[in-house]
Enzyme design. Structure first.
Site, PDB file in Angstrom:
ATOM      1  N   HIS A  40      33.146   8.283  66.032  1.00  0.00           N
ATOM      2  CA  HIS A  40      32.954   6.551  66.136  1.00  0.00           C
ATOM      3  C   HIS A  40      33.334   6.241  65.343  1.00  0.00           C
ATOM      4  CE1 HIS A  40      30.765   7.567  70.276  1.00  0.00           C
ATOM      5  NE2 HIS A  40      31.410   7.850  69.790  1.00  0.00           N
ATOM      6  N   GLU A  59      41.373  12.996  72.537  1.00  0.00           N
ATOM      7  CA  GLU A  59      40.937  12.801  70.763  1.00  0.00           C
ATOM      8  C   GLU A  59      41.099  14.600  70.655  1.00  0.00           C
ATOM      9  OE1 GLU A  59      36.893  12.589  70.999  1.00  0.00           O
ATOM     10  OE2 GLU A  59      36.885  11.558  72.170  1.00  0.00           O
ATOM     11  N   GLU A 101      34.552  18.637  74.714  1.00  0.00           N
ATOM     12  CA  GLU A 101      34.705  18.541  73.203  1.00  0.00           C
ATOM     13  C   GLU A 101      34.038  18.562  72.012  1.00  0.00           C
ATOM     14  OE1 GLU A 101      34.448  14.008  72.337  1.00  0.00           O
ATOM     15  OE2 GLU A 101      33.114  13.653  74.439  1.00  0.00           O
TER      16      GLU A 101
END
Length: 411
Positions: free
Chosen positions: A239, A269, A365
Site C-alpha cells: 500500500h 495487481e 494475492e
C-alpha cells in the site's frame, strides 16, 4: 419517522431535503429489500429493536448511500418498519436522492444535533445494535446519555457474515469492475518507460478507469478510483503511495489498479520489470507465480481459509522464501476501500477458519518482499479475483502475469 422536528429560534435541528428526483440506484429494489430482510431476521433472532450503522461500508450496503464524513458523523437507523439515513445539512438533498429508504438531515445550529437525529429514530429503551469496531467512545457516551434505558449490543460481526455471501447482482457488478481493472492495467503498461515518473503512470491508469466506469455505469457517482504504481524500493509495501520517483532500467515495478463503483472495490495487481530482470529476480518472481497458480486451484467450496494459507506456506518454505512473505494470501471483496470496510472473517490467513462457500468472492494475492541489498530485492505480488461457485471457482481477472508477459520493453 417522527415528525417532531426540534428547533431553536427559527433554525431547525433536523429537517428533510427531498430535493429533485431519486437517482437511478446501483441495485434493484428487490436486492436492497433482500439485504434489509436478512438484517431484520438477525435483529429479530437477537431481540434487537433497532440498529444504528455508522461505518461507510454498512451504511452503503444497506442504503446505497456513500457518505463523505469530512469530520461529521453520519449513520443509518434500521428498525423492523423503516430504514433512514442520517446526513449533514452541508450535503443538501444528495443523500436523500441516493438513499434506499428515508433520510433525515441534521444541522449545525446546535451541538449534537446528530444525537438528536438518532434519538428521533430509535425507540426508547430496548436493544440497539451498534458497530463495536467503528463507533467511537465519544459518540457512544453521548448516545448512552441520550438513550437512557437502552442496551447497546454489537451487530458488526453478524453483518460482516451477511456481507460475505454476494448476491448475483453484486457478483455482476464486481465482475464488470474487474474488467475495468484490466483496462487500468493496460493503461499502466502503455505509460511505463525508463525515465517516466511513477505518478504519470498512475494518472494515466486512473483516468482510463474513471472514463470506463463512467461509460459502463452512467448513473454512478465517480469517486475513489485510484492507482498505486510503485518502482524499485517503493515496491516493498503493498500500500505504498505513489511518488515522483522515475523508473529506471531493470527496476522491479508494481501495478495496482483499483476501480471503485458504488463503494465496491476490485483490484488488479501485477509484478513487472522495466526492460530487463536479473536472474535472481526472475527466480523469485517465478516462485511467486507458482504460489499464485497453486493458490487459485485451492479456492473451491469447502476449503478452509487457514488451511489454504498453510499449504501455500510449504511452497515458499521449499525455496527458503517463507521468511519474506508479507501478509495473508487474499481477502474478500465487496463494499470496501482504502478508506473503509473489511470482511475480516474471509481472509486467507492461518488464524481464519472460515469455510469457502458459493457466492463468496476472494482474491489470491501472494506477496514476497526482499529487502534492499539482497539479490532479487523488491516486492513481488500477483492478484486475481475468484468467485466461488458450486463446484469450483471462476477467475474474473484477465490481465496476464509472469516473466513471459510483464517485462516491459520500450527500447
Amino acid at each position: 419517522m417522527s415528525d417532531d422536528i426540534l428547533t431553536i429560534g427559527d433554525l431547525p435541528d433536523l429537517k428533510h431535503i427531498p430535493n429533485g428526483d431519486r437517482v437511478v440506484p446501483t441495485f434493484s429494489e428487490a436486492e436492497m429489500q433482500g439485504r434489509l430482510d436478512r438484517l431484520r431476521s438477525v435483529m429479530a433472532e437477537r431481540g434487537i429493536d433497532a440498529a444504528l450503522f455508522t461505518s461507510i461500508h454498512n451504511v452503503a450496503y444497506y442504503s446505497d448511500f456513500i457518505y463523505c464524513a469530512f469530520g461529521r458523523p453520519y449513520g443509518l437507523v434500521v428498525t423492523q418498519d423503516a430504514s433512514t439515513t442520517i446526513s449533514a445539512n452541508i450535503d443538501g438533498g444528495q443523500p436523500w436522492r441516493r438513499s434506499f429508504g428515508e433520510n433525515v438531515v441534521f444541522t449545525d445550529w446546535r451541538r449534537d444535533n446528530y444525537v438528536r437525529a438518532v434519538r428521533s429514530l430509535v425507540p426508547a429503551g430496548g436493544r440497539l445494535g451498534i458497530e463495536h469496531d467503528h463507533l467511537n467512545l465519544q459518540m457512544l457516551g453521548k448516545l448512552k446519555a441520550a438513550l437512557e434505558g437502552t442496551e447497546f449490543v454489537d451487530v458488526a460481526e453478524s453483518c460482516m457474515r451477511l456481507r460475505m455471501i454476494k448476491s448475483d447482482e453484486e457478483i455482476a457488478l464486481i465482475t464488470e469492475s474487474a474488467r475495468i481493472g484490466d483496462v487500468g492495467g493496460a493503461a499502466c503498461v502503455e505509460a511505463i518507460a525508463e525515465g517516466v515518473p511513477e505518478h504519470e503512470v498512475a494518472l494515466h491508469s486512473t483516468q482510463a478507469m474513471v472514463r470506463e466506469v463512467a461509460r459502463s455505469f452512467p448513473h454512478a457517482e465517480l469517486m475513489d478510483t485510484w492507482t498505486w504504481f510503485q518502482s524499485g524500493i517503493n515496491t516493498d509495501g503493498a500500500h505504498n503511495p505513489v511518488t515522483s520517483k522515475r523508473i529506471e532500467r531493470g527496476d522491479i515495478l508494481s501495478l495496482n489498479c483499483f476501480p471503485m463503483i458504488a463503494g465496491y472495490y476490485t483490484a488488479l495487481e501485477r509484478t513487472l520489470f522495466c526492460e530487463e530482470a536479473s536472474d535472481e529476480h526472475l527466480r523469485i518472481w517465478e516462485v511467486n507465480c507458482a504460489v499464485h497458480d497453486a493458490g487459485k486451484e485451492l479456492l473451491v467450496p469447502g476449503a478452509v481459509c487457514g488451511e489454504v494459507a498453510r499449504e501455500l506456506n510449504e511452497i515458499y518454505a521449499e525455496h527458503d522464501l517463507l521468511k519474506y512473505r508479507t501478509f495473508g494470501y487474499g481477502h474478500s471483496f465487496g463494499v470496501l476501500c482504502h478508506y473503509y470496510g473489511r470482511e475480516a472473517g474471509l481472509e486467507l490467513r492461518e488464524d481464519i477458519e472460515t469455510v469457502l462457500e458459493p457466492n463468496m468472492v476472494v482474491s489470491m494475492e501472494p506477496m514476497l518482499t526482499l529487502p534492499e541489498g539482497l539479490p532479487g530485492a523488491g516486492g513481488y505480488r500477483e492478484h486475481d479475483i475468484l468467485v466461488i461457485t458450486g463446484d469450483g471457482s471462476r477467475n474474473i481477472t484477465g490481465f496476464p502475469y509472469g516473466p513471459e508477459h510483464n517485462i516491459i520493453r520500450k527500447g
